[in-house]
Structure formats: structure tokens, C-alpha cells
Design an enzyme around this catalytic site. Sequence first.
Site, short mmCIF file in Angstrom:
data_model
loop_
_atom_site.label_atom_id
_atom_site.label_comp_id
_atom_site.label_asym_id
_atom_site.label_seq_id
_atom_site.Cartn_x
_atom_site.Cartn_y
_atom_site.Cartn_z
N TYR A 168 0.85 -1.18 0.00
CA TYR A 168 0.00 0.00 0.00
C TYR A 168 0.89 1.24 0.00
CZ TYR A 168 -3.24 3.59 1.54
OH TYR A 168 -3.99 4.73 1.61
N GLU B 221 -3.28 7.33 -4.33
CA GLU B 221 -3.17 6.08 -3.57
C GLU B 221 -3.02 4.92 -4.55
OE1 GLU B 221 -6.06 4.73 -0.15
OE2 GLU B 221 -6.73 3.83 -2.01
#
Length: 376
Positions: free
Chosen positions: A101, A185
Site C-alpha cells: 500500500y 493512492e
Amino acid sequence: MDLYEHQARQLFEEFGIPVPRAEVTDSPREARGIARRLGGRVVVKAQVRTGGRGKAGGVRLAEDPAAAERTARQILGTDINGHPVRTVMLAQPADIESEFYVSYVLDRAAGQFLAIASAEGGTEIEEVAATRPESVARVPVDPVEGVTSAKANEIVRAAGLPPRTADILMRLWQVLTREDALLVEVNPLVRTVQGHLLALDGKVTLDDNARFRQTRWGEQDERHDDPLEAAAAAKGLNYVKLDGEVGVIGNGAGLVMSTLDVVAGCGARPANFLDIGGGASARVMSDGLSVVLSDPDVKSVLVNVFGGITACDAVADGIVRALDAVRPTKPLVVRLDGNNAVRGRAVLDDRAHPLVRQATTMDDAARLAARLADAG
Ligand code: GDP
Ligand code: MN
């Protein structure tokens, strides 16, 4: 403004971040052709601007072009967490070895950006962050210095990412700054079994204040999923649909936010947020009233105006003209206060519309609107 995954993917590609080959379509027939071009086996991904698609069935593997067509037909036109699926993206599947992530978000309180990264990416990232916060690194990024090679390596070390992700982190920073984004993201960023890094899913939120110089995403993203929001946007109104029964109209975002709270404090639920702004002309007022009244959930409407630069008698004139234009069928409670409030109230008293009641304080107005909604 949030971009769709395929738009984020396109930006990543332009900035040299590795992404899977992919194409977008709104037609199941075309999905078959795309799958054939991409090698047969594809991941079919619902394009909706909300997270949790995988868990909601919006990310599915299709073994061959016929299956891709079937899957696209199944997903298109459905609803993922309240968002209608109008297009799907078909992507070459990756053989995932690990999921990471990485993101940059604006940290308003600190006046800087924050890199958030974890070696445990994927659909469970919220769970990881909640139960094992030490697995999620948070590294401040000075907006002027940006993500230098040293900063990228700091993030890599803090999160325990593979060293090669440093280059992707620097490119992702370029996406953020050059595109005027508030958030970028990648979840997951994967290492494949073959040892390649790939950005498999992307989210980009652009800063609406920069839209004057970021025109490429244009009109297509003006689309609102809620029909009332679409109608309001077409009239240039600041309207957000909520799920209660008291329609709320006010001038100034702060006043409207407080009004929502006061309505909730009276045990009712606001049906919407609508800020008609400082001017509050008759046109804006009647546009606003017509949108709020066309919401079938609305049982009563609370108009809460504080006259500052705008005088309340001008607003009252606007309301009177709006009443004639819109012809409401539900009760309205109007609270006027501030500049020229006495004259404004007199204007409404003179009109003596049977569905309009006045209150002098915000609390009284909210209580009355809540009671009328309950009775309606
Ligand atoms: P999200 O649920 O909206 O975040 O959608 P994602 O695109 O992130 O997909 C959710 C999950 O599906 C990922 O975390 C992966 O585990 C899995 N997934 C997505 N694309 C692929 C792929 O190409 N290959 C494999 N094996 N899994 C995938
Ligand atoms: Mn994802």
C-alpha cells in the site's frame, strides 16, 4: 473530484509508473474483443468512484473472452455500494506475489503531505491499520522539498517495501504535484511472481480549486450519481443529498452545516445540504426550493438565512417570488435574522402564504420544521 480507476491508471502510465495493460468499455460485446486483444484471460473491474469494489463483487477474473463478455454483462448496470456501474475496465491479470500500500495525502493540520505506506497492502488495509498500526508507516513530506530520492528511501525503509519501489514513490509524487491532487493512492502496488512491480489499482482525488488549470477531465466527471444532485449541479447549486426528511436551505456553508446539526439535535434528520450563497437572489432561491421540494423524502423545508451583506428583505422578496414560481406542496419554516430582518419578516407576513411559517431563532425554526416533518 475523484478520478475513476482507469483515469488514475492513465495518469500513472503517463508518469512512468508500471500498470497492467487495460481498456475501458460500456459494452459487453466490446468487452469480448478487448479481452481477446489482451490475451484472453482478464480481470473485469467495475468503474465506480468508491472503494471496496473487490469485496462487493466488482472485481472478477474471466478465463476467456466469452467469460469476459458474460462478466461485463453481469456487472454493468448493477450498483456497487450505491454507485451505478456505467463502465468496466478490462485488465491483464497479474500473478501476485505480494501486495503493498502506498499513498500521499494532504495533512492540512500539519501544513504538509503525509506518505502512508505498508508492506501489507490489499483489501484488508483498513483492518491492518486498525489492528496493527505499526505495520503502516507514516512519513511527513515537506511540500516544497517533495519526495527526493532520500525521502523515497526513507519511506521504503519505514514501511519495509522492496527497494525498487523508491522510483515509483518519486513518480507518484510527480502525479500528485503536477496534477494538483490532494490524494494519490496505489492499493495494491504488487510484486508479481515474475518479480515486476505493478500499480494494480489507483485512486486520485484532484483539488477542485485547481480546476481552472486542470481541464482535461472536464465535463464527464461532473456526472452525479444522485439525480437530485445532478439537477442541482445543472443549476449551479451547492447541494448534497442526505437521507432525512427535513429539507434545509441556508446562506453560507457554515450556517447550513450548523442548521443540519440543529435539525439533528431536534430528533429529525436533514434531507439535504443546500447553500444558496451570499447573494441569495430570487432565482437562486426558487432553483433551490424546486430542487429540495422535488425530493420525495422531504416532508418539511427549513429556510435559514442570516442577512449579512445581503439584506433579509431582499431574501424575503426572493422567497416570495420563489413561492409563486415553485408552488410548494409541503410546509416551509423560514427564519430570517440579521441585516433588515424586521423588514424581511414583514414581507413574508404580507404574502401570508398558507404553507409558510416564520420563526425568529434557529432553534425554534428547527423544532418547528422537525415537528411538521413528523406530522407530514
Ligand atoms: P478494490 O477492491 O476496489 O480496492 O479493487 P482492487 O483493484 O484493488 O482489487 C481488489 C483485490 O483484487 C486486490 O487487492 C487483489 O487482491 C485482487 N486483484 C485485483 N486485480 C488482480 C489481478 O490482476 N490478479 C490477481 N491475482 N488479483 C487481483
Ligand atoms: Mn484497491
